[in-house]
Each structure stands twice: as structure tokens, then as C-alpha cells.
Design a protein around this motif. Structure first.
Motif, short mmCIF file in Angstrom:
data_model
loop_
_atom_site.label_atom_id
_atom_site.label_comp_id
_atom_site.label_asym_id
_atom_site.label_seq_id
_atom_site.Cartn_x
_atom_site.Cartn_y
_atom_site.Cartn_z
N PRO A 182 66.83 5.58 -55.61
CA PRO A 182 65.31 5.03 -56.49
C PRO A 182 65.32 4.28 -57.58
N GLY A 183 64.48 3.28 -57.90
CA GLY A 183 64.79 2.23 -58.91
C GLY A 183 64.14 2.79 -60.19
N ASN A 184 63.16 3.68 -60.20
CA ASN A 184 62.38 4.23 -61.11
C ASN A 184 62.07 5.67 -60.96
N ARG A 185 61.55 6.16 -61.97
CA ARG A 185 61.13 7.79 -61.80
C ARG A 185 60.00 7.95 -60.94
N PHE A 186 58.98 6.85 -60.84
CA PHE A 186 57.91 6.87 -59.94
C PHE A 186 58.43 7.04 -58.39
N VAL A 187 59.25 6.09 -57.98
CA VAL A 187 59.82 5.98 -56.65
C VAL A 187 60.46 7.41 -56.41
N ALA A 188 61.37 7.66 -57.35
CA ALA A 188 62.25 8.95 -57.07
C ALA A 188 61.21 10.13 -56.75
N THR A 189 60.24 10.33 -57.85
CA THR A 189 59.34 11.62 -57.28
C THR A 189 58.38 11.31 -56.28
N PHE A 190 58.02 10.10 -55.95
CA PHE A 190 57.25 10.00 -54.92
C PHE A 190 57.80 10.18 -53.55
N LEU A 191 59.20 10.17 -53.35
CA LEU A 191 59.90 10.33 -52.07
C LEU A 191 60.37 11.96 -52.03
N GLY A 192 59.86 12.67 -52.75
CA GLY A 192 60.48 13.98 -52.73
C GLY A 192 60.75 14.80 -54.11
N ASP A 193 61.39 15.85 -53.99
CA ASP A 193 61.71 16.64 -55.24
C ASP A 193 62.84 15.88 -56.01
N MET A 194 63.10 15.69 -57.17
CA MET A 194 64.07 15.16 -57.85
C MET A 194 64.31 15.85 -59.20
N SER A 233 69.16 9.38 -68.51
CA SER A 233 68.48 10.59 -67.65
C SER A 233 69.49 10.56 -66.23
N VAL A 234 69.92 11.62 -65.81
CA VAL A 234 70.52 11.56 -64.57
C VAL A 234 69.60 12.30 -63.29
N MET A 235 69.57 11.73 -62.23
CA MET A 235 68.80 12.07 -61.27
C MET A 235 69.68 12.73 -60.26
N VAL A 236 69.45 13.87 -59.55
CA VAL A 236 69.82 14.51 -58.65
C VAL A 236 68.93 15.19 -57.65
N ARG A 237 68.99 14.92 -56.54
CA ARG A 237 68.01 15.62 -55.39
C ARG A 237 68.47 16.85 -55.23
N PRO A 238 67.40 17.94 -55.15
CA PRO A 238 67.78 19.49 -55.13
C PRO A 238 68.82 19.64 -53.91
N GLU A 278 65.95 22.68 -66.54
CA GLU A 278 65.80 23.51 -65.42
C GLU A 278 66.27 22.44 -64.17
N VAL A 279 67.11 23.07 -63.22
CA VAL A 279 67.56 22.51 -61.99
C VAL A 279 67.01 22.91 -60.76
N LEU A 280 66.37 22.33 -60.01
CA LEU A 280 65.83 22.79 -58.72
C LEU A 280 66.80 22.40 -57.57
N LYS A 302 77.04 17.30 -55.32
CA LYS A 302 77.90 16.54 -54.13
C LYS A 302 78.41 15.16 -54.62
N GLN A 303 79.29 14.68 -54.08
CA GLN A 303 80.22 13.62 -54.52
C GLN A 303 79.14 12.39 -54.43
N GLY A 304 79.12 11.56 -55.46
CA GLY A 304 78.40 10.33 -55.14
C GLY A 304 76.72 10.47 -55.28
N ARG A 305 76.26 11.81 -55.50
CA ARG A 305 74.83 11.94 -55.30
C ARG A 305 74.16 11.89 -56.55
N ALA A 306 74.80 12.15 -57.69
CA ALA A 306 74.11 12.02 -58.89
C ALA A 306 73.89 10.45 -59.47
N ARG A 307 72.82 10.15 -59.99
CA ARG A 307 72.78 8.74 -60.52
C ARG A 307 72.14 8.57 -61.65
N MET A 308 72.34 7.36 -62.64
CA MET A 308 71.76 7.37 -63.86
C MET A 308 70.38 6.72 -63.29
#
Lengths: 311, 279
Positions: A182-194, A233-238, A278-280, A302-308
């Protein structure tokens, strides 16, 4: 949507459909189908007449109309023999949906627009219709634009997703692309938990991968981090967070389990890191339940799953 | 003690309300009942109750209507005139009222609220006597002889709001996306209107036509100002007869008018029930 269909006129700019400008063309000359949110089934006409309407307006011969109506009604699984004579008031929500689709497809539009037509359906029916709509669209090989606020429908149905925020396009890509990157916070949260984790400092390991320090641990992010050494910030899907009872080799985070929950096949837990973040997590493994609330636990991404997060 | 009083009071109130209701009903229906009863009298005098029942005055009316030689009473001509005026007025109101209602509901022009209020209420609250005088002045000043149309125009003025009230209500119930759907399916604006809007407001249009027809058929005040020897509506005929030769035949004619009115209402109500009209 209304601009593409010609129901509203743009105040500025140009609308091109297949490379041709359609500005100033009235809706009935555009050959663009629109499935309305309200479905807009004509209440005073039978199913057959609803579906035949577009063809009749185009002056198609009666015999051809009947044939075509039968064909599209079959396509949406409403056999004309059984449903053709019914009035809209005698149909269920899902069936009305099919009539609306059949009516739009009957005129063989060059482009079909869907204005959240399934918003009124219940979830199961919606998922079912989504799959079916997608297969019909593929078999007819017709271009379609589908507007929805339901990210699951969006991911399930599209080749390409355009995410808009406050009238502006923020990201375009395949469903996987926009979900995973996701390109930004909005896109990231729009498509599911992040999970968004505030990073301390960023280090570079010998193999060139990027390590980010968070609380008292660290994790590896997949992106290049150019010029930034601290913060962010680092983004990781639950579902990309693995829970481990023992400290892993290499980078990892640790925290205490503050909550666990089981719902529809997944264990969801909330882990509190040492600095209070907190981490979900979402997993099919019951690790967190076995350990119990309050137990210390290690997190491995998981490898390659965390993004800035870029912005 | 207190409870008893309040129950007692409620009982008294209910009795009073009941009595008032019956009194009002009686007040409304008594004259009509009297007219109906008197039309079946067997004598030439106006006795109530009629000493004996007979159909002689209906026979009298029938002979007036069927006898081509009978120029003097002109009942048949008056009936035809009233019918033509009512039909023409209904048509005028329909043709003018439907597009006007559509414009009021769909287009948001400057001051459309004011226009709506004026169109819908002014002709109803405006005194018809004043309107009658005004129209008479205009007609005589212009020197035009519009024949039957001067009454049609007058009736249309008071009929239009009734037509439009029904059409506006029906139009408000239509989802605007129906028309848009028709357009995206290849219908021009005009076809979208005739194929979608018109059939959906059929109920409103019919009850509008019904109201206007009855209104015009029974109308007296405006007709009184504008009738001529050649254009002599039934209401004027009745008035004239009651002033000159007060024969029970006019009760027979009145009774027939009531029956016609009820019949029209029943037929239209049966065809497009109030439920459908409201939709």
C-alpha cells in the motif's frame, strides 16, 4: 461513474472511453451500461420487458429481442420460461440484481459500470454474486468498472484496483499489489487490518537487507530505505506475524500477550511490546492460547512482509 | 374518586363527540336525501315527505331529453354542454398539468418553491366569484367570442391545482434513477419520459382527471358568469329551472347528477385504487 455514463457533465477535463472522447455525448448514445446502486428495475414492467427495454429502444426486431432476452436471462441463471413473466415485486434482492445485470448486458455495451449494486445484499449473497459476476464478465470479455466500498468485493473481482480518497486517486494496481504494498496509511487500512509500528533506528545488515529497531527488538523490512536512518513507521499485516514461544535466531520482537480471540478459523491476538506499542496477529496456530494472556512471546515477521510506510 | 371522575368525563366526551359526528353527517346527508326522496314524489307540489312514490318525474326528464322537438327546456343540450366542458377541461388540465408537475418535481429553478405554492394553493383559496367577475371583464373587453372555451378556460384555472397535486405526489414517489437507467439503456429523454414516467404516474393522472371532471361538471359560480345562450351548462339549467318553474323534475335531474358523480368515482377508484394513485 455518472460522468462516464453521461448522466452528469464534467466541469472540466476530458473523459475518454477506449481512447475516444465522449464529452458532450448524451447517455443514450454512449453505449455504456450502468448497473445502479438502487438497481432501478422498472417496477411496471415484467422481467422480460425490463431486459428487453434497451433492445427495444435501439429498434431491434422483436424476434431478435426475444432471443437475446432468453440468452442473457440464461446467463444470469434466471430462465426466461420461469421468470420472464414475473413482475419485479415478485423477486428477491438477489434475483433483482440478476435482472439488472441481464438488462445491462442485453444491449451489449462496450463498457459496463457497476455503482455498488450489491451494497443492499447480505454478505453471503454478495460474496456469491461477486464470484458469479466476475465469471460472467470474464466469459463475455467486456470491460467493467466496479465502484465499491467493500474491499473484499474489490479484491475478489478485479484485475486492477483504483483506490480513491476524497475524490483523488491514491493508488492503482493489481489486488495483490495494493494489498501487499500500500502506498499510504489510508490504502493500507482500507484493505484490511494493518499494524503500524513506530521504528526507533534503522541499521544495515551485511547482506544488504534493512533492519529496523523497534522497542527492544528488530525486524527486517523489504524496501530500500534511502537516506533515512531514524524514525518512520513499519507496516505488517497481522497474518504475517508469527508467534514463537522461544527466542528466534536473527531479528525478532518480543512482548506479552494481552488478548486472544478465536473467530471463523483464526486465532487473533494482541501483543503488547515492551514500549507499549500493540501488534495484532492472525494465525491458524493456537500458540497464543496455549501460552495464555500475560505470557511472554516472541514475534517473527515472515520474510519480505514488513515494509516501511513511505509517507 | 378521582379515577371515577376522569372516567366519567371521558364517557361524556365520547358521547359528545359521537353526537357531533352524527349531527354533522346528518347535516351533510339530509339535503341530499331530501333531494333523492323528493325526486320520487307523485305530485306536482313540493311536499315533504312525498305523499306517494312514483317515477313520473324521471319519465318527465326522459321525455325532455329524448324529445327532439322540445326546444324550450334544453335539458339534453345542457347535459351535453356540461359533459363536453368537463371532458375538455380534464384534457386541458392533463396536458398542462403533467409537464408542469414534472418540471416542479425534477428541476430546481430559482423560486420553484414559490411557484409550487402559488400553483397549488392560490386557485383554491382565491374566491371564484372574484375570478368569475375578472374573467367576465376580460372576455367582454377583448370582444372575443370563444364559445364553449371561455368556460373551459375558467374551469381549467380552478382544476389545474387539483390535477397537479395528484401528479406531483405521484412523481415524488418515483426513483430518479429509473429515468437515468432508461437513458443508459439507449432511451432518449422523451422516450424515457413516455416509457417510464407516464406509466408510473398513471394512477395520479387518473385521479387528477377524475377530480377535475367532477369539479367542472358540477361547477356553478364561474359558469354563471360566463354562460351564454349557446353555452348553457347543466348547473345553470338547474338554477334557471328552480327559479322559474319549480317542478320536481329538477330533483330527478339532481338525483341523476349525484348518481353520475358517484358512478365516475366508483369506476375510477375500481380501476386505479387510491393506493395505486398515491404511489
Amino acid at each position: 461513474m455518472r460522468l462516464i455514463a453521461g448522466l452528469d457533465e464534467p466541469t472540466g477535463g476530458d473523459i475518454e472511453v477506449f481512447g475516444k472522447s465522449v464529452n458532450g455525448q448524451p447517455p443514450h448514445r454512449r453505449n455504456i451500461g450502468l448497473v445502479f446502486q438502487s438497481l432501478a428495475i422498472f417496477p411496471h414492467m415484467s422481467v422480460h420487458k425490463n431486459v428487453a427495454f434497451g433492445l427495444r429502444m435501439k429498434g431491434v426486431e422483436r424476434r431478435t429481442i426475444d432471443q437475446k432476452v432468453e440468452e442473457v436471462l440464461d446467463l444470469v441463471h434466471l430462465p426466461a420460461a420461469e421468470y420472464g413473466a414475473r413482475m419485479p415485486s415478485q423477486l428477491s434482492g438477489g434475483q433483482l440484481q440478476r435482472v439488472a445485470l441481464a438488462r445491462t448486458l442485453a444491449t451489449e455495451p462496450s463498457l459496463v459500470l457497476f455503482d455498488e449494486p450489491m451494497a443492499a445484499l447480505d454478505r453471503r449473497l454478495r460474496d456469491y454474486m461477486a464470484v458469479e459476476l466476475r465469471s460472467i464478465q470474464k466469459s463475455l470479455n467486456v470491460a467493467a468498472v466496479y465502484v465499491t466500498h467493500d474491499q473484499e468485493t474489490a479484491s475478489a473481482m478485479s484485475d486492477r484496483i483504483v483506490i480513491m480518497e476524497a475524490g483523488k486517486v491514491v493508488q492503482v494496481g493489481t489486488p495483490e499489489e495494493v494489498y501487499e504494498r500500500p502506498g499510504n496509511r489510508f490504502v493500507a487500512t482500507f484493505l484490511g487490518d494493518m499494524n503500524f509500528l513506530e521504528a526507533g533506528s534503522v541499521g544495515v545488515w551485511s547482506d544488504g537487507s534493512r533492519t529496523v529497531h523497534i522497542a527492544d527488538g528488530s525486524l527486517v523490512v523489504a524496501d530500500e530505505i534511502s537516506g533515512r536512518r531514524e524514525g518512520g513507521s513499519v507496516m505488517v499485516r497481522p497474518e504475517h506475524v508469527e508467534l514463537m514461544t522461544l527466542e528466534p535466531n536473527g531479528p525478532g520482537l518480543s512482548g506479552r500477550i494481552s488478548e486472544t480471540q478465536f473467530s471463523s478459523g483464526f486465532y487473533r491476538s494482541r501483543i503488547c511490546l515492551s514500549d507499549g506499542q500493540e501488534v495484532l496477529t492472525r494465525s491458524t496456530e493456537n500458540t497464543a492460547v496455549v501460552c495464555g494472556v500475560g505470557a511472554k512471546i516472541w514475534l517473527k515477521i515472515k520474510q519480505g512482509r514488513a515494509r516501511m510506510l513511505r509517507s | 374518586m378521582d379515577e371515577n371522575t376522569s372516567i366519567g368525563r371521558a364517557g361524556v366526551e365520547a358521547t359528545v363527540i359521537k353526537a357531533l359526528t352524527w349531527f354533522l353527517l346528518l347535516l351533510l346527508l339530509l339535503p341530499i336525501a331530501m333531494v333523492l326522496a323528493m325526486s320520487f314524489t307523485s305530485v306536482t307540489t313540493l311536499q315533504f315527505p312525498p305523499p306517494e312514490l312514483s317515477l313520473r318525474w324521471y319519465a318527465d326528464v326522459w321525455s325532455m331529453v329524448s324529445d327532439e322537438q322540445n326546444d324550450f327546456t334544453r335539458l339534453r343540450e345542457s347535459f351535453e354542454t356540461s359533459f363536453v366542458i368537463a371532458a375538455a377541461t380534464s384534457l386541458v388540465c392533463l396536458v398542462a398539468g403533467v409537464p408542469a408537475s414534472y418540471a416542479l418535481v425534477r428541476f430546481r429553478f430559482l423560486g420553484h418553491r414559490v411557484v409550487e405554492e402559488l400553483l397549488l394553493s392560490v386557485p383554491i383559496i382565491f374566491p371564484t366569484v372574484v375570478l368569475g367577475v375578472a374573467l367576465l371583464v376580460i372576455v367582454s373587453m377583448s370582444g372575443l367570442d370563444l364559445g364553449i372555451f371561455q368556460i373551459v378556460v375558467a374551469h381549467s384555472i380552478i382544476g389545474l391545482p387539483f390535477m397537479m397535486r395528484n401528479c406531483v405526489a405521484a412523481l415524488h414517489g418515483i426513483d430518479p434513477s429509473l429515468q437515468e437507467a432508461a437513458k443508459t439503456l439507449g432511451a432518449s429523454s422523451i422516450r424515457a419520459f413516455t416509457e417510464i414516467i407516464l406509466p408510473l404516474i398513471r394512477g395520479g393522472m387518473s385521479s387528477g382527471v377524475l377530480l377535475v371532471f367532477i369539479l367542472s361538471f358540477n361547477e356553478f359560480t364561474l359558469s354563471y358568469f360566463l354562460y351564454t345562450i349557446d353555452v348553457f351548462p347543466l348547473s345553470i339549467w338547474l338554477f334557471q329551472q328552480s327559479n322559474t318553474s319549480f317542478s320536481p323534475a329538477i330533483f330527478a335531474v339532481s338525483s341523476l347528477m349525484i348518481v353520475i358523480n358517484i358512478a365516475v368515482i366508483l369506476i375510477v377508484d375500481k380501476a386505479f385504487g387510491t393506493q395505486k394513485a398515491a404511489r
